[in-house]
Design an enzyme around this catalytic site. Structure first.
Site, mmCIF file in Angstrom:
data_model
loop_
_atom_site.group_PDB
_atom_site.id
_atom_site.type_symbol
_atom_site.label_atom_id
_atom_site.label_comp_id
_atom_site.label_asym_id
_atom_site.label_seq_id
_atom_site.Cartn_x
_atom_site.Cartn_y
_atom_site.Cartn_z
ATOM 1 N N ASP A 37 0.411 -1.248 -0.341
ATOM 2 C CA ASP A 37 -0.150 -0.225 -0.135
ATOM 3 C C ASP A 37 0.819 1.346 0.648
ATOM 4 O O ASP A 37 1.260 1.848 0.875
ATOM 5 C CB ASP A 37 -1.175 -0.055 1.248
ATOM 6 C CG ASP A 37 -1.921 1.141 0.859
ATOM 7 O OD1 ASP A 37 -2.164 1.719 0.180
ATOM 8 O OD2 ASP A 37 -2.803 1.014 1.898
ATOM 9 N N HIS A 38 1.108 1.296 -0.942
ATOM 10 C CA HIS A 38 2.174 2.772 -1.161
ATOM 11 C C HIS A 38 1.430 4.062 -1.791
ATOM 12 O O HIS A 38 0.470 3.740 -2.272
ATOM 13 C CB HIS A 38 3.503 2.145 -2.159
ATOM 14 C CG HIS A 38 4.831 1.330 -1.010
ATOM 15 N ND1 HIS A 38 5.570 1.855 -0.719
ATOM 16 C CD2 HIS A 38 4.523 0.336 -0.221
ATOM 17 C CE1 HIS A 38 6.994 1.442 -0.836
ATOM 18 N NE2 HIS A 38 5.378 0.408 -0.229
ATOM 19 N N SER A 105 3.830 0.788 11.000
ATOM 20 C CA SER A 105 3.831 2.203 11.484
ATOM 21 C C SER A 105 4.423 3.015 10.412
ATOM 22 O O SER A 105 5.151 4.569 10.711
ATOM 23 C CB SER A 105 4.916 2.268 12.476
ATOM 24 O OG SER A 105 5.852 1.658 12.564
ATOM 25 N N GLY A 106 4.567 2.573 9.456
ATOM 26 C CA GLY A 106 4.752 3.072 8.511
ATOM 27 C C GLY A 106 6.286 3.538 7.565
ATOM 28 O O GLY A 106 7.428 3.167 8.572
ATOM 29 N N GLU A 107 6.472 4.635 6.108
ATOM 30 C CA GLU A 107 7.849 4.786 5.979
ATOM 31 C C GLU A 107 6.857 6.522 5.241
ATOM 32 O O GLU A 107 6.486 6.774 4.804
ATOM 33 C CB GLU A 107 7.513 4.067 4.604
ATOM 34 C CG GLU A 107 8.196 2.773 4.889
ATOM 35 C CD GLU A 107 6.780 1.417 4.012
ATOM 36 O OE1 GLU A 107 5.970 2.061 3.623
ATOM 37 O OE2 GLU A 107 7.057 0.354 4.924
ATOM 38 N N ASN A 110 6.037 7.008 1.740
ATOM 39 C CA ASN A 110 4.854 7.212 1.169
ATOM 40 C C ASN A 110 3.642 8.761 2.584
ATOM 41 O O ASN A 110 2.520 8.786 1.917
ATOM 42 C CB ASN A 110 3.345 5.762 1.757
ATOM 43 C CG ASN A 110 4.801 4.540 1.054
ATOM 44 O OD1 ASN A 110 5.185 5.121 -0.489
ATOM 45 N ND2 ASN A 110 5.135 3.498 1.530
ATOM 46 N N GLY A 174 11.430 -4.638 15.857
ATOM 47 C CA GLY A 174 12.921 -4.940 17.141
ATOM 48 C C GLY A 174 11.404 -5.046 17.712
ATOM 49 O O GLY A 174 10.042 -5.899 17.263
ATOM 50 N N THR A 191 9.293 -9.171 6.978
ATOM 51 C CA THR A 191 10.191 -8.970 6.079
ATOM 52 C C THR A 191 11.565 -10.133 6.446
ATOM 53 O O THR A 191 12.765 -9.480 5.211
ATOM 54 C CB THR A 191 10.697 -7.997 4.779
ATOM 55 O OG1 THR A 191 10.942 -6.658 6.627
ATOM 56 C CG2 THR A 191 8.847 -7.243 5.185
ATOM 57 N N LYS A 194 14.117 -13.644 11.031
ATOM 58 C CA LYS A 194 14.933 -13.057 12.212
ATOM 59 C C LYS A 194 14.013 -14.354 12.870
ATOM 60 O O LYS A 194 13.076 -13.305 13.320
ATOM 61 C CB LYS A 194 15.183 -12.211 12.470
ATOM 62 C CG LYS A 194 16.196 -11.028 11.179
ATOM 63 C CD LYS A 194 16.309 -10.211 11.724
ATOM 64 C CE LYS A 194 17.433 -8.877 11.739
ATOM 65 N NZ LYS A 194 17.194 -7.787 11.594
#
Length: 323
Positions: A37-38, A105-107, A110, A174, A191, A194
């Site tokens: 969703d970008h 929490s988004g980038e 965007n 994290g 993504t 880990k």
């Protein structure tokens, strides 16, 4: 049994093509699908970024079986959480119960477009937690009033509410996000393979909940062509989430990845047509404990060939190894 998913990557194909691709993914036998969703592509070379929720609505009508999921939506900047709740409830009804709401929490890439600034990650997590509270309250029905540190909701109500609300997934990178997901989510999203992320998710209440991973792949009968395409469109991938969440524009990603070589990309992304290379890339996710793994085929124009190969070769190879 590990489920294998297909990614509708909105950054690399237009809306009609994305719907056609997920229809073909259903026919090929993928177990589920996810959708980015970008507002921007990561790099100009990807060349697209249609509105994901319109694509999802069309996909719900064009498919019959395959589950659909946002991977992921940010419910705090471009979208108010009350609007996200309405969109998700509508998608659950359109898809007849096949939709899951993946949140993150988004980038900055965007979310900066609405001019609200880009706060620290701690503030973004606070906003996400409050947004999930609002969304769940609206899913429950009735009128919702909310006065919080980041959002207000004034007598909101969803008038079309599914009997079973969409499950909510939260993306983690994290300890803080894992704690948030363990307490509030029905499933976890990551993504990177880990094990520590899933262990932290379990410590905070996630034991027994689904865990969905994602990794890029680049199929082509010409391996050199696959490496070239992966480098052109996906060399940003290895920068890590602390970098990827902060940069504001595709040109920023161009600058940040200018010294990444095709060989660097080929070391982390399986390229070519040897299914064993793809199995080897997926295996760490399964060994880490992911129950669902969504593959991202790099290159919008390459999807038909990739889907044909997946049906005949890749999916059988993965299921032979993973069950």
């Amino acid at each position: 049994m590990v489920q294998i998913g297909y990614t509708m990557m909105t950054e690399q194909a237009g809306p009609r093509d994305l719907v056609d691709h997920v229809v073909r993914a259903e026919e090929a036998g993928f177990d589920f699908s996810v959708t980015s969703d970008h507002y921007f592509p990561w790099l100009r070379s990807q060349g697209h970024s249609p509105y994901a929720w319109s694509v999802l609505g069309a996909a719900a009508q064009a498919t019959d079986r395959i589950p659909l999921m946002t991977y992921v939506t940010c419910p705090t900047f471009r979208y108010h959480p009350a609007v996200v709740a309405q969109k998700a409830a509508t998608m659950q009804l359109l898809s007849q119960g096949r939709f899951r709401l993946g949140l993150g929490s988004g980038e900055n890439l965007n979310e900066h477009v609405v001019g609200g600034g880009w706060p620290s990650v701690d503030v973004r997590h606070e906003m996400l937690e409050e947004a999930v509270e609002i969304i769940r309250a609206l899913f429950a029905g009735g009128h919702v009033n909310h006065r919080g540190p980041h959002f207000d909701v004034e007598s909101a109500r969803l008038w079309d509410v599914p009997d079973e609300p969409p499950q909510i997934g939260i993306a983690v990178s994290g300890e803080r996000s894992c704690a948030l997901a363990g307490r509030l989510a029905d499933l976890v999203i990551a993504t990177e393979p880990k094990p520590g992320l899933l262990e932290a998710f379990d410590r905070h209440g996630g034991t027994g909940k689904p865990r969905v991973g994602q990794l890029p792949v680049c199929y082509d009968t010409d391996r050199d062509a696959a490496v070239k395409r992966a480098h052109a469109q996906f060399r940003w991938f290895g920068s890590g989430w602390k970098v990827n969440s902060e940069l504001p524009h595709p040109d920023s990603f161009e600058s940040a990845t200018q010294f990444v070589s095709p060989d660097d990309v080929a070391e982390s992304i399986p390229c070519g047509d040897d299914p064993e290379d793809f199995v080897a890339a997926v295996r760490p996710y399964a060994e880490a404990g992911f129950t669902e793994i969504a593959l991202v085929q790099i290159g919008g124009d390459s999807q038909p060939e990739y889907l044909d190969w997946s049906a005949k070769t890749l999916l059988p190879a993965l299921r032979d190894v993973l069950g």
